[in-house]
Design an enzyme around this catalytic site. Structure first.
Site, short mmCIF file in Angstrom:
data_model
loop_
_atom_site.label_atom_id
_atom_site.label_comp_id
_atom_site.label_asym_id
_atom_site.label_seq_id
_atom_site.Cartn_x
_atom_site.Cartn_y
_atom_site.Cartn_z
N SER A 210 40.15 37.99 27.10
CA SER A 210 39.98 37.09 28.51
C SER A 210 38.64 37.15 28.99
CB SER A 210 41.13 37.90 29.67
OG SER A 210 42.24 37.68 29.07
N GLY B 227 36.14 39.80 27.93
CA GLY B 227 35.31 40.18 26.92
C GLY B 227 34.60 41.49 27.48
N HIS B 228 35.16 42.27 28.46
CA HIS B 228 34.37 43.37 28.83
C HIS B 228 34.58 44.68 28.24
CE1 HIS B 228 32.16 40.66 31.55
NE2 HIS B 228 31.92 41.51 32.35
N GLY C 60 37.27 39.80 33.26
CA GLY C 60 38.44 38.72 32.87
C GLY C 60 39.77 39.37 33.69
N TYR D 56 37.93 52.08 31.03
CA TYR D 56 36.51 52.51 30.40
C TYR D 56 36.82 52.78 29.09
CZ TYR D 56 34.65 51.97 35.23
OH TYR D 56 34.19 51.80 36.46
C1 LIG Z 1 29.83 45.48 33.44
C2 LIG Z 1 31.13 45.99 33.74
C3 LIG Z 1 31.70 46.31 35.09
C4 LIG Z 1 32.92 46.63 35.25
N1 LIG Z 1 33.30 46.93 36.40
C5 LIG Z 1 34.67 47.37 36.79
C6 LIG Z 1 35.25 47.75 38.00
O1 LIG Z 1 34.39 47.21 38.94
N2 LIG Z 1 36.48 48.02 38.15
C7 LIG Z 1 37.12 48.32 37.12
O2 LIG Z 1 38.45 48.62 37.25
N3 LIG Z 1 36.83 47.88 35.79
C8 LIG Z 1 35.50 47.63 35.59
N4 LIG Z 1 35.09 47.23 34.32
C9 LIG Z 1 36.07 47.61 33.08
C10 LIG Z 1 36.74 46.48 33.06
O3 LIG Z 1 38.12 46.38 33.72
C11 LIG Z 1 37.42 46.30 31.64
O4 LIG Z 1 36.54 46.38 30.67
C12 LIG Z 1 38.56 45.27 31.59
O5 LIG Z 1 39.27 45.61 30.22
C13 LIG Z 1 37.92 43.86 31.08
O6 LIG Z 1 38.73 42.93 31.14
P1 LIG Z 1 38.39 41.54 30.34
O7 LIG Z 1 39.55 40.71 30.29
O8 LIG Z 1 37.04 41.25 30.71
O9 LIG Z 1 38.23 42.20 28.83
P2 LIG Z 1 38.47 41.86 27.53
O10 LIG Z 1 37.49 42.67 26.38
O11 LIG Z 1 38.75 40.54 27.33
O12 LIG Z 1 39.90 42.89 27.17
C14 LIG Z 1 40.10 44.16 27.49
C15 LIG Z 1 41.32 44.61 26.69
O13 LIG Z 1 42.50 43.83 27.23
C16 LIG Z 1 43.07 42.91 26.28
N5 LIG Z 1 43.62 41.95 26.82
C17 LIG Z 1 42.57 40.81 26.99
N6 LIG Z 1 43.11 39.77 27.68
C18 LIG Z 1 44.52 40.03 27.57
C19 LIG Z 1 45.61 39.38 27.91
N7 LIG Z 1 45.60 37.93 28.52
N8 LIG Z 1 46.81 39.78 27.66
C20 LIG Z 1 46.88 41.23 27.27
N9 LIG Z 1 45.85 42.04 26.91
C21 LIG Z 1 44.56 41.40 27.13
C22 LIG Z 1 42.21 42.93 24.91
O14 LIG Z 1 42.56 42.96 23.81
C23 LIG Z 1 41.41 44.36 25.12
O15 LIG Z 1 42.34 45.39 24.77
C24 LIG Z 1 33.79 46.86 34.05
C25 LIG Z 1 33.31 46.77 32.92
C26 LIG Z 1 32.09 46.30 32.56
C27 LIG Z 1 31.72 45.83 31.27
#
Ligand SMILES: Cc1cc2nc3c(=O)[nH]c(=O)nc-3n(C[C@H](O)[C@H](O)[C@H](O)COP(=O)(O)OP(=O)(O)OC[C@H]3O[C@@H](n4cnc5c(N)ncnc54)[C@H](O)[C@@H]3O)c2cc1C
Ligand SMILES: *[C@@H]1O[C@H](CO)[C@@H](O)[C@H](O)[C@H]1NC(C)=O
Ligand SMILES: *[C@@H]1O[C@H](CO)[C@@H](O)[C@H](O)[C@H]1NC(C)=O
Ligand SMILES: *[C@@H]1O[C@H](CO)[C@@H](O)[C@H](O)[C@H]1NC(C)=O
Ligand SMILES: *[C@@H]1O[C@H](CO)[C@@H](O)[C@H](O)[C@H]1NC(C)=O
Length: 542
Positions: free
Chosen positions: A112, A114-115, A183, A480
């Protein structure tokens, strides 16, 4: 029946195309069989081939792969790459893509925002070949201020959600992450905390409904999925139960004027003593007040001797007069003055806390870019603290801390609503008794040259902290993600093996998660390095 037909069909296509294309790129036949499968499942669906990105066009493939990947450590050439990236334009596109990945037996990752800290949404280190469904085009945000709700598609970022809420109302907000480029899809699956957590809890605590595609390729809402699965998807982390298409969120009230501040103290200015005091009061403060501490290093004097800086970065859901009173009563040691404070709207505070360089005066439209403010190579770890860390231990911490060039920690306060939600209400168990959470980060910009130096540093720091943090289990935050805690070997990892990380992330909720997993995904289709394991023998009835 159907699935064996598709398997045979795809093998046929694989053979056909590898002869045809001189075996130059295996991605093409997989993509072809995928397209065939998708249109056979829904023949009214139009699926443009432009939604597929394959490595044979390296410029478009790399640009989509890199687009939202936050940890550069998982983009280096040695990391395995997907056969293709599919970018659904509609929810039915995503639904048939999941169904076909299962039928064709091609390992799937979903992304979603990519974090993911360990790249789990776009890198499979154990199983290949694999494909990625990237939800970035599904980013509609539909805010209903009358009902105080919003439907948000998985690919929208936290910043976009906040923008569209503020665009419609100056008295509504949502308590998700601090960072604006997360995301919504992945973020909320792991709990999701932010600067309003002490008042309103996690994002996962404020979810009303969801649309999810399960392993059989069905789209289910809360009623259709049932309360067990709905419980599991709000805190177990992504990639174990299904693909979230959208969340329905409960918006929360915010005042029209809020106050933010950042006050920095170095070691020479008494940082150690003030941080010790912070630990004693921070979980008991007025729930309108959230004060996190960002800990870095700087050169402390003209001779360039390095020092530790502690920055108290805060949101107060109220005006500056009341904030000054609250601070005077509870935490006078910080010496906060009116001059340190800025009154702003809730969206102004979002921009400030997210770290936009112009702070509260940044035009909120930057949030619509959905882009992260920075990218680097990093390795992070987390801890939960249940008793104040003594001053002598802090001094030992600083000695080890300054051994890295760019040390980084964030200490995030708990208490308030966080301690009133029972541990078993969601899979996220880090609730009552937690004073604060620590995040340790090693980060670097100089490519892949010497990652082990920085990784060793953060691991040693984590070892040093053992006596001062939660024990049995040593808790960790699933958002994390930290593969040092353990990894699935294969699809047959046992529950006991997976407990090495499962008990840290979920405590007593881990067994219930594995039972729900065994019921809804008995063949372990949704699988990654730290996905919830299946309990053998529980396949048929949970
Ligand atoms: C710079 C930074 C700041 C952050 N700040 C915070 C914060 O303030 N508070 C906090 O709680 N966390 C924070 N995080 C951590 C963040 O919540 C997680 O990294 C979270 O998983 C990010 O979601 P994403 O969709 O961006 O990641 P993605 O890399 O897209 O997905 C993370 C995981 O979820 C799975 N996934 C993605 N999309 C879906 C979907 N639609 N359905 C089912 N599974 C899915 C992926 O396969 C992977 O296993 C931070 C991370 C970073 C890098
Ligand atoms: C098939 O796709 C169409 C067009 O997007 C959609 O309206 C319909 O709901 C889909 N049918 C099924 C059974 O998913
Ligand atoms: C590769 O992708 C780029 C960007 O989408 C496009 O402009 C270019 O025409 C593509 N090249 C080939 C050979 O398909
Ligand atoms: C910050 O403000 C300055 C001066 O107004 C402007 O030039 C700059 O582009 C702004 N930066 C951002 C990121 O908004
Ligand atoms: C898991 O599967 C591998 C082969 O894929 C096998 O060698 C191993 O013994 C299995 N482990 C368990 C615990 O079943």
């Amino acid at each position: 029946m159907a699935s064996s037909f598709f398997t045979i069909f795809s093998i046929f296509l694989l053979v056909l195309f590898s002869i045809d294309s001189h075996a130059s790129s295996p991605s093409i036949p997989i993509q072809q069989s995928f397209l065939q499968c998708m249109s056979s499942l829904n023949n009214t669906l139009s699926i443009p081939t432009s939604l597929f990105y394959t490595p044979d066009n390296s410029s478009s493939f790399n640009s989509i792969l890199q687009s939202s990947a936050q940890n550069l450590r998982y983009l280096v050439p040695s990391m395995p790459k997907p056969e293709f990236i599919f970018t659904p334009l509609t929810e039915p596109h995503a639904q048939v893509a999941v169904a076909c990945s299962n039928r064709l037996g091609i390992h799937l990752r979903v992304r979603s925002g990519g974090h993911d800290y360990e790249g789990a949404s776009y890198v499979s280190e154990i199983e290949s070949p694999f494909i990625v469904i990237d939800m970035a085009q599904l980013r509609a945000v539909d805010v209903n201020t009358q009902e105080s709700t919003a439907w948000v598609q998985a690919g929208a970022t936290t910043g976009e959600l906040y923008y569209w809420i503020a665009e419609k109302s100056s008295i509504h907000g949502f308590p998700a992450g601090v960072c604006s480029s997360l995301g919504i899809g992945g973020h909320i699956t792991g709990g999701a905390y932010g600067s309003m957590m002490r008042k309103y809890g996690l994002a996962a605590d404020n979810v009303l409904d969801a649309r999810i595609v399960d392993a059989q390729g069905r789209t289910l809402d809360r009623t259709a999925m049932g309360e067990d699965l709905f419980w599991a998807i709000r805190g177990a982390g992504g990639g174990s139960f299904g693909v979230i298409l959208a969340w329905k969120l409960k918006l929360v009230p915010v005042p029209e004027k809020v106050t933010v501040f950042t006050v920095t103290k170095t070691l020479e200015q008494g940082a150690t003593r003030i941080l010790y005091k912070w630990q004693q009061v921070v979980d008991k403060l007025d729930e309108d007040l959230f004060i996190r501490v960002i800990i870095k290093s700087a050169s402390g004097d003209p001779k360039g001797k390095r020092t530790v800086t502690t920055s108290y970065n805060a949101l107060f859901l109220g005006d500056v007069d009341r904030l000054i009173q609250v601070m005077g009563k509870s935490f006078p040691e910080l010496g906060l003055t009116r001059n340190d404070c800025t009154q702003t709207s809730w969206i102004g505070a979002v921009l400030y806390i997210a770290g936009f360089p112009n702070g509260t005066s940044t035009p909120p439209e930057v949030l619509l870019q959905g882009k992260s403010l920075f990218k680097n190579y990093f390795k992070a770890k987390s801890d939960f603290v249940r008793a104040p860390i003594p001053e002598a231990a802090l001094l030992g911490l600083w000695n080890r801390y300054l051994l890295d060039e760019n040390p980084y920690m964030i200490w995030t306060p708990y208490g308030g609503m966080m301690s009133r939600v029972p541990e078993s209400q969601t899979p996220f168990p880090h609730r009552s008794g937690t004073i604060f959470k620590i995040q340790y980060v090693a980060s670097w910009q100089d490519g892949d040259k010497d990652p082990s130096k920085h990784m060793d540093w953060v691991r040693k720091l984590y070892n040093y902290m053992t006596p001062y943090v939660s024990k049995s289990p040593r808790e960790a935050y699933v958002n994390y993600r930290d593969l040092d805690l353990g990894m699935n070997r294969r699809r047959n990892t046992t529950f006991a093996e997976a407990s090495s990380w499962g008990s840290k992330y979920y405590k007593g909720n881990f067994y219930r998660l594995a039972k729900i997993k065994s019921r809804f995904d008995p063949d372990n289709f949704f699988w990654h390095e730290q996905s919830i394991p299946v309990i053998p023998g529980r396949k048929k009835n949970g």
